[in-house]
Design a protein around this motif. Structure first.
Motif, PDB file in Angstrom:
ATOM      1  N   TYR A  32      13.341  22.053 -22.474  1.00  0.00           N
ATOM      2  CA  TYR A  32      12.250  21.244 -23.033  1.00  0.00           C
ATOM      3  C   TYR A  32      12.711  20.106 -23.942  1.00  0.00           C
ATOM      4  O   TYR A  32      11.902  19.494 -24.645  1.00  0.00           O
ATOM      5  CB  TYR A  32      11.225  22.112 -23.759  1.00  0.00           C
ATOM      6  CG  TYR A  32      11.714  22.943 -24.925  1.00  0.00           C
ATOM      7  CD1 TYR A  32      12.109  22.354 -26.127  1.00  0.00           C
ATOM      8  CD2 TYR A  32      11.731  24.330 -24.850  1.00  0.00           C
ATOM      9  CE1 TYR A  32      12.521  23.114 -27.203  1.00  0.00           C
ATOM     10  CE2 TYR A  32      12.147  25.107 -25.924  1.00  0.00           C
ATOM     11  CZ  TYR A  32      12.530  24.495 -27.099  1.00  0.00           C
ATOM     12  OH  TYR A  32      12.940  25.266 -28.171  1.00  0.00           O
ATOM     13  N   LEU A  59       8.781  17.594 -20.699  1.00  0.00           N
ATOM     14  CA  LEU A  59       7.686  18.428 -20.181  1.00  0.00           C
ATOM     15  C   LEU A  59       7.799  18.734 -18.691  1.00  0.00           C
ATOM     16  O   LEU A  59       6.913  19.386 -18.125  1.00  0.00           O
ATOM     17  CB  LEU A  59       6.347  17.747 -20.446  1.00  0.00           C
ATOM     18  CG  LEU A  59       5.992  17.496 -21.914  1.00  0.00           C
ATOM     19  CD1 LEU A  59       4.732  16.640 -22.011  1.00  0.00           C
ATOM     20  CD2 LEU A  59       5.825  18.803 -22.668  1.00  0.00           C
ATOM     21  N   TYR A  84       7.449  22.456 -17.716  1.00  0.00           N
ATOM     22  CA  TYR A  84       6.096  22.972 -17.930  1.00  0.00           C
ATOM     23  C   TYR A  84       5.164  22.519 -16.805  1.00  0.00           C
ATOM     24  O   TYR A  84       4.359  23.315 -16.300  1.00  0.00           O
ATOM     25  CB  TYR A  84       5.553  22.507 -19.284  1.00  0.00           C
ATOM     26  CG  TYR A  84       6.368  22.984 -20.456  1.00  0.00           C
ATOM     27  CD1 TYR A  84       6.414  24.332 -20.798  1.00  0.00           C
ATOM     28  CD2 TYR A  84       7.107  22.089 -21.222  1.00  0.00           C
ATOM     29  CE1 TYR A  84       7.168  24.773 -21.871  1.00  0.00           C
ATOM     30  CE2 TYR A  84       7.858  22.522 -22.297  1.00  0.00           C
ATOM     31  CZ  TYR A  84       7.892  23.859 -22.615  1.00  0.00           C
ATOM     32  OH  TYR A  84       8.645  24.292 -23.666  1.00  0.00           O
ATOM     33  N   ILE A 132       3.360  25.283 -14.436  1.00  0.00           N
ATOM     34  CA  ILE A 132       1.896  25.329 -14.481  1.00  0.00           C
ATOM     35  C   ILE A 132       1.300  24.979 -13.125  1.00  0.00           C
ATOM     36  O   ILE A 132       0.320  25.601 -12.682  1.00  0.00           O
ATOM     37  CB  ILE A 132       1.372  24.386 -15.589  1.00  0.00           C
ATOM     38  CG1 ILE A 132       1.746  24.946 -16.967  1.00  0.00           C
ATOM     39  CG2 ILE A 132      -0.141  24.213 -15.477  1.00  0.00           C
ATOM     40  CD1 ILE A 132       1.504  23.983 -18.116  1.00  0.00           C
ATOM     41  N   PHE A 154       4.787  30.611 -22.966  1.00  0.00           N
ATOM     42  CA  PHE A 154       5.874  29.629 -23.021  1.00  0.00           C
ATOM     43  C   PHE A 154       6.476  29.535 -24.419  1.00  0.00           C
ATOM     44  O   PHE A 154       5.735  29.493 -25.416  1.00  0.00           O
ATOM     45  CB  PHE A 154       5.344  28.217 -22.717  1.00  0.00           C
ATOM     46  CG  PHE A 154       5.055  27.917 -21.285  1.00  0.00           C
ATOM     47  CD1 PHE A 154       6.017  28.107 -20.295  1.00  0.00           C
ATOM     48  CD2 PHE A 154       3.824  27.385 -20.925  1.00  0.00           C
ATOM     49  CE1 PHE A 154       5.745  27.782 -18.979  1.00  0.00           C
ATOM     50  CE2 PHE A 154       3.552  27.056 -19.611  1.00  0.00           C
ATOM     51  CZ  PHE A 154       4.511  27.258 -18.621  1.00  0.00           C
ATOM     52  N   ILE A 171       8.032  26.651 -26.674  1.00  0.00           N
ATOM     53  CA  ILE A 171       7.897  25.189 -26.665  1.00  0.00           C
ATOM     54  C   ILE A 171       8.702  24.579 -27.804  1.00  0.00           C
ATOM     55  O   ILE A 171       9.086  25.268 -28.761  1.00  0.00           O
ATOM     56  CB  ILE A 171       6.421  24.742 -26.807  1.00  0.00           C
ATOM     57  CG1 ILE A 171       5.842  25.242 -28.142  1.00  0.00           C
ATOM     58  CG2 ILE A 171       5.597  25.244 -25.635  1.00  0.00           C
ATOM     59  CD1 ILE A 171       4.518  24.626 -28.521  1.00  0.00           C
ATOM     60  N   VAL A 209       1.532  20.701 -24.184  1.00  0.00           N
ATOM     61  CA  VAL A 209       1.541  21.847 -23.266  1.00  0.00           C
ATOM     62  C   VAL A 209       0.147  22.463 -23.177  1.00  0.00           C
ATOM     63  O   VAL A 209      -0.307  22.853 -22.090  1.00  0.00           O
ATOM     64  CB  VAL A 209       2.596  22.896 -23.708  1.00  0.00           C
ATOM     65  CG1 VAL A 209       2.522  24.144 -22.830  1.00  0.00           C
ATOM     66  CG2 VAL A 209       4.005  22.295 -23.638  1.00  0.00           C
TER      67      VAL A 209
END
Length: 284
Positions: free
Chosen positions: A194, A223, A226, A230, A245, A247, A255
């Motif tokens: 990340y 991102l 993610y 997702i 998650f 982060i 997010v």
């Protein structure tokens, strides 16, 4: 007896070397490195302080000291890291488990059904620290770790064995894009890459020069992973399953927004001990 060859004297020399290299807590680290090199417990080292080290012991010890003085992370020098009260194998193929990530485990444990069996998946498992901590604290669970690095997958597999969990979990080498177990999983946890690509070169030298960039680089805005997870979870996770998650400290809103747009509910953002955003959870 040659005083300069005793454990105590060698410890003093090592402490001075680590101090000159700018290592925090040099005396503490020197003792731990000596224990590791000589296979001694803390109590055993105290008992041996006035004894002479063998040439082999001294050589092994100062090899570790020089690696640490050069800036190599302590956990890579010793090959072990502590996480959630567990000792884990750790190597340069994996990120070093950090205390901040323990709140991610705490959050995930609140989402697991008490007293019932549950299936967990850890995407980008690394050392397996998140998966193993959950399995150790929820006896009714089974799980799988997905890891694209074959070397990291070997470390995670070794950690499952170390903690007697090989019958309850396995590690699969590959990408979460190719994983087909979404629909059989009650909770998916992930500490994905990340860090924004252009930020990596500004990280602390010990991270930038030693930890695997493949596990750090989250694309232009940090991102990318993610979005990928997702997108897959939206269409393949079973209804009612949880996504948890880790982060970055400044990614909570971003997010959360991605999850909202994908139709997840019960979305929440939690903080680590430094009161920085660290974990986001959502229900499919």
């Amino acid at each position: 007896m040659h005083e300069q060859r005793t454990f105590r004297a060698q410890l003093a020399i090592a402490t001075q070397r680590l101090t000159s290299a700018g290592i925090d807590q040099p005396a503490r680290e020197a003792r731990h490195l000596m224990q590791h090199a000589c296979a001694l417990s803390a109590a055993e080292l105290i008992g041996e302080e006035l004894s002479e080290m063998t040439f082999e012991q001294s050589s092994a010890f100062f090899d570790l000291v020089e690696r640490r003085a050069s800036g190599e992370p302590f956990e890579y020098v010793t090959g072990t890291a502590c996480f959630y009260g567990l000792e884990l194998e750790c190597s340069p193929a994996t990120l070093i488990p950090r205390p901040d990530s323990e709140v991610v485990v705490d959050e995930a444990l609140t989402r697991l059904p008490l007293g019932r069996t549950a299936r967990i998946a850890d995407l980008g498992t690394g050392t397996g620290c998140l998966l193993i901590a959950l399995l150790k604290n929820q006896p009714g669970t089974t799980g799988i770790g997905i890891e694209r690095s074959s070397r990291a997958a070997q470390v995670a597999t070794a950690n499952l064995r170390r903690h007697g969990l090989s019958a309850r979990a396995s590690i699969e080498t590959g990408s979460w894009d190719d994983w087909t177990g979404w629909g059989e999983t009650d909770l998916i946890i992930s500490n994905p890459p990340y860090i924004a690509s252009d930020i990596i070169e500004t990280l602390d030298e010990s991270v930038r020069s030693h930890e695997p960039h493949i596990a750090l680089d989250g694309g232009a805005d940090g991102l990318a992973a993610y979005r990928s997870i997702i997108h897959l979870a939206r269409s393949q996770m079973k209804p009612g399953a949880w996504l948890v998650f880790e982060i970055g400290y400044d990614q909570g809103k971003a997010v959360t927004s991605l999850l909202e747009k994908a139709g997840f509910d019960a979305i929440s953002c939690g903080q680590d001990l430094g009161e920085r955003d660290r974990v986001v959870s959502a229900r499919r």
